[in-house]
Design an enzyme around this catalytic site. Sequence first.
Site, mmCIF file in Angstrom:
data_model
loop_
_atom_site.group_PDB
_atom_site.id
_atom_site.type_symbol
_atom_site.label_atom_id
_atom_site.label_comp_id
_atom_site.label_asym_id
_atom_site.label_seq_id
_atom_site.Cartn_x
_atom_site.Cartn_y
_atom_site.Cartn_z
ATOM 1 N N HIS A 313 0.850 -1.183 0.000
ATOM 2 C CA HIS A 313 0.000 0.000 0.000
ATOM 3 C C HIS A 313 0.887 1.236 0.000
ATOM 4 O O HIS A 313 1.953 1.229 0.614
ATOM 5 C CB HIS A 313 -0.890 0.016 1.244
ATOM 6 C CG HIS A 313 -2.064 0.918 1.103
ATOM 7 N ND1 HIS A 313 -1.991 2.264 1.375
ATOM 8 C CD2 HIS A 313 -3.327 0.673 0.680
ATOM 9 C CE1 HIS A 313 -3.173 2.801 1.129
ATOM 10 N NE2 HIS A 313 -3.999 1.871 0.705
ATOM 11 N N ASP A 371 -7.939 -5.656 0.415
ATOM 12 C CA ASP A 371 -8.408 -6.484 -0.696
ATOM 13 C C ASP A 371 -7.981 -7.935 -0.592
ATOM 14 O O ASP A 371 -8.462 -8.776 -1.352
ATOM 15 C CB ASP A 371 -7.913 -5.906 -2.024
ATOM 16 C CG ASP A 371 -8.606 -4.605 -2.327
ATOM 17 O OD1 ASP A 371 -9.798 -4.514 -2.013
ATOM 18 O OD2 ASP A 371 -7.964 -3.691 -2.845
HETATM 19 N N1 CMC Z 1 3.899 -7.579 -4.823
HETATM 20 C C1 CMC Z 1 5.238 -7.570 -5.054
HETATM 21 N N2 CMC Z 1 6.008 -6.494 -4.919
HETATM 22 C C2 CMC Z 1 5.438 -5.356 -4.534
HETATM 23 C C3 CMC Z 1 4.043 -5.277 -4.261
HETATM 24 C C4 CMC Z 1 3.277 -6.451 -4.427
HETATM 25 N N3 CMC Z 1 1.962 -6.444 -4.204
HETATM 26 N N4 CMC Z 1 3.714 -4.024 -3.904
HETATM 27 C C5 CMC Z 1 4.877 -3.326 -3.944
HETATM 28 N N5 CMC Z 1 5.904 -4.135 -4.310
HETATM 29 C C6 CMC Z 1 7.330 -3.768 -4.394
HETATM 30 C C7 CMC Z 1 7.594 -2.919 -5.631
HETATM 31 O O1 CMC Z 1 7.949 -3.725 -6.733
HETATM 32 C C8 CMC Z 1 8.745 -2.070 -5.143
HETATM 33 O O2 CMC Z 1 9.907 -2.864 -5.143
HETATM 34 P P1 CMC Z 1 11.362 -2.196 -5.465
HETATM 35 O O3 CMC Z 1 11.577 -1.205 -4.369
HETATM 36 O O4 CMC Z 1 12.302 -3.343 -5.452
HETATM 37 O O5 CMC Z 1 11.211 -1.564 -6.811
HETATM 38 C C9 CMC Z 1 8.415 -1.796 -3.678
HETATM 39 O O6 CMC Z 1 7.620 -2.924 -3.274
HETATM 40 C C10 CMC Z 1 7.648 -0.518 -3.444
HETATM 41 O O7 CMC Z 1 6.449 -0.572 -4.227
HETATM 42 P P2 CMC Z 1 5.888 0.624 -5.082
HETATM 43 O O8 CMC Z 1 5.226 0.070 -6.314
HETATM 44 O O9 CMC Z 1 6.923 1.696 -5.259
HETATM 45 O O10 CMC Z 1 4.803 1.176 -4.095
HETATM 46 P P3 CMC Z 1 3.589 2.088 -4.459
HETATM 47 O O11 CMC Z 1 3.272 2.848 -3.240
HETATM 48 O O12 CMC Z 1 3.841 2.871 -5.695
HETATM 49 O O13 CMC Z 1 2.427 1.029 -4.804
HETATM 50 C C11 CMC Z 1 0.542 -0.370 -4.633
HETATM 51 C C12 CMC Z 1 1.407 0.688 -3.940
HETATM 52 C C13 CMC Z 1 -0.716 -0.624 -3.790
HETATM 53 C C14 CMC Z 1 0.084 0.139 -6.011
HETATM 54 C C15 CMC Z 1 1.366 -1.667 -4.774
HETATM 55 O O14 CMC Z 1 1.754 -2.123 -3.497
HETATM 56 C C16 CMC Z 1 0.596 -2.760 -5.521
HETATM 57 O O15 CMC Z 1 0.570 -2.746 -6.756
HETATM 58 N N6 CMC Z 1 -0.039 -3.720 -4.780
HETATM 59 C C17 CMC Z 1 -0.818 -4.752 -5.415
HETATM 60 C C18 CMC Z 1 -2.164 -4.179 -5.798
HETATM 61 C C19 CMC Z 1 -3.064 -3.968 -4.601
HETATM 62 O O16 CMC Z 1 -3.218 -4.852 -3.755
HETATM 63 N N7 CMC Z 1 -3.704 -2.781 -4.559
HETATM 64 C C20 CMC Z 1 -4.697 -2.489 -3.533
HETATM 65 C C21 CMC Z 1 -4.333 -1.322 -2.694
HETATM 66 S S1 CMC Z 1 -5.414 -1.231 -1.268
HETATM 67 C C22 CMC Z 1 -6.950 -0.886 -1.891
HETATM 68 C C23 CMC Z 1 -7.070 0.514 -2.377
HETATM 69 O O17 CMC Z 1 -6.886 1.430 -1.588
HETATM 70 O O18 CMC Z 1 -7.386 0.661 -3.569
#
Ligand code: CMC
Length: 436
Positions: A313, A371
């Site tokens: 998140h 989720d």
């Molecule tokens: N699985 C694997 N790796 C992950 C995941 C995941 N679910 N989430 C983040 N990472 C890794 C990402 O690859 C990155 O790694 P590195 O530093 O090596 O590049 C690191 O963790 C930081 O992630 P980020 O993408 O920079 O973080 P963000 O804040 O931009 O993304 C997120 C947040 C929710 C989009 C992401 O965690 C994600 O895509 N999660 C899966 C989708 C999900 O469950 N979304 C629901 C969010 S809660 C409901 C809502 O509020 O809508």
Amino acid sequence: MKASDTKATLSFSNGGQPVDLPIYKGTLGPDVIDIRKLYAQTGMFTYDPGFMSTASCESAITYIDGDKGELLYRGYPIEQLATNCDFLETCHLLLYGELPNAGQKAKFTDTVTHHTMVNEQMQFFLRGFRRDAHPMAIMTGLVGALSAFYHDSTDITNPKHREIAAVRLIAKMPTLVAMAYKYTVGQPYMYPRNDLSYAGNFLHMMFATPCEEYKVSPVLERALDRIFILHADHEQNASTSTVRLCGSSGTNPFAAIAAGVACLWGPAHGGANEAALNMLYDIQKAGGVDKIGEFIKQVKDKNSNVKLMGFGHRVYKNYDPRAKLMQETCREVLGELGLENDPLFKLAMALEKIALEDEYFVSRKLYPNVDFYSGIVQRAIGIPVPLFTAIFALARTVGWIAQLNEMIGDPDYKIGRPRQLFEGSPKRDVKPISAR
Ligand code: CMC
């Protein structure tokens, strides 16, 4: 806004004039540096494409402490609201700032209940969609179409219009989601029933048919109500910011909420519950618990583009408090339905355990979000997977409209208009086509 005694000073390594920037304090959370005059003072913009360090507005509605894993609606912890209040009390809180007393609750419930029907023309509009259309495609259309039916509540400068539009949206979303579902399965639409609760009525409109009586299960009703409470608002997330930006042009509330529905659809946001359940199905099909190790390996491989859906998140760097409550509800619902040994729930628990012990997830502070378990609960209730995000939209509508009304009610609000760092071609001349 309360000014802090401290000021920030921005200095430049080329000897440019330093600039003092005011700092403001909120009641909770990080202070903010006010950069509104920065461009006028320096000719420079700030750069923060994913809003990693940018507060886009002032708000008094929802507060998240991502490190502690804390979520407050108007100051009340989500755990207390989910345990002691129902969804309509939560709506009252988000919209008006306070939990209702008994009289206010009865009045608000009565008002919402008496706005649940939609214009009969809506079903003809629905007929334009293919039967296999994704419910979020249908919802984006239906919510936007509301503005064509309720001309008496589209003037956002009028507080009365804003209030009635809020009630209409909260009241009609369940009807629209249920209609979208009934349309895809070819069953007759069920009209709302005013003797049922908000969640009970939704279950009725979803699962009843005109052929026999449908009895609402109190456990499922309570579970759905809790799903609604947990999804009701979440501060300045992508869809809420979309609603605010869309509404900042002065468009009508139905159009602004339709923009929120469209944004929520994405798998990084509301679409994650659908994606999380599909991921569990895929692992199950591939061999279940024994295949978790292989799956986690793929997730950790940067070239695979596979994510552990329902994990991670932008704000929570700790267990999402909503995920804990959802896991509890999951157990209750599965128990009620005699599905204690549900293989998908077992798989989810095993996956969670392994991920929480894995260095990759630990070092990145990736925890289950709401989720991760909500899909299992919804599936057990009988809600088809493609409808999950529409349920999220239904529940989030109150948050969107509360945030939109907060913005519009602020006399200082302006149209949202971000700027950019231009990286394209400098000015050049058009050549005749023969010379290009
Ligand atoms: N699985 C694997 N790796 C992950 C995941 C995941 N679910 N989430 C983040 N990472 C890794 C990402 O690859 C990155 O790694 P590195 O530093 O090596 O590049 C690191 O963790 C930081 O992630 P980020 O993408 O920079 O973080 P963000 O804040 O931009 O993304 C997120 C947040 C929710 C989009 C992401 O965690 C994600 O895509 N999660 C899966 C989708 C999900 O469950 N979304 C629901 C969010 S809660 C409901 C809502 O509020 O809508």
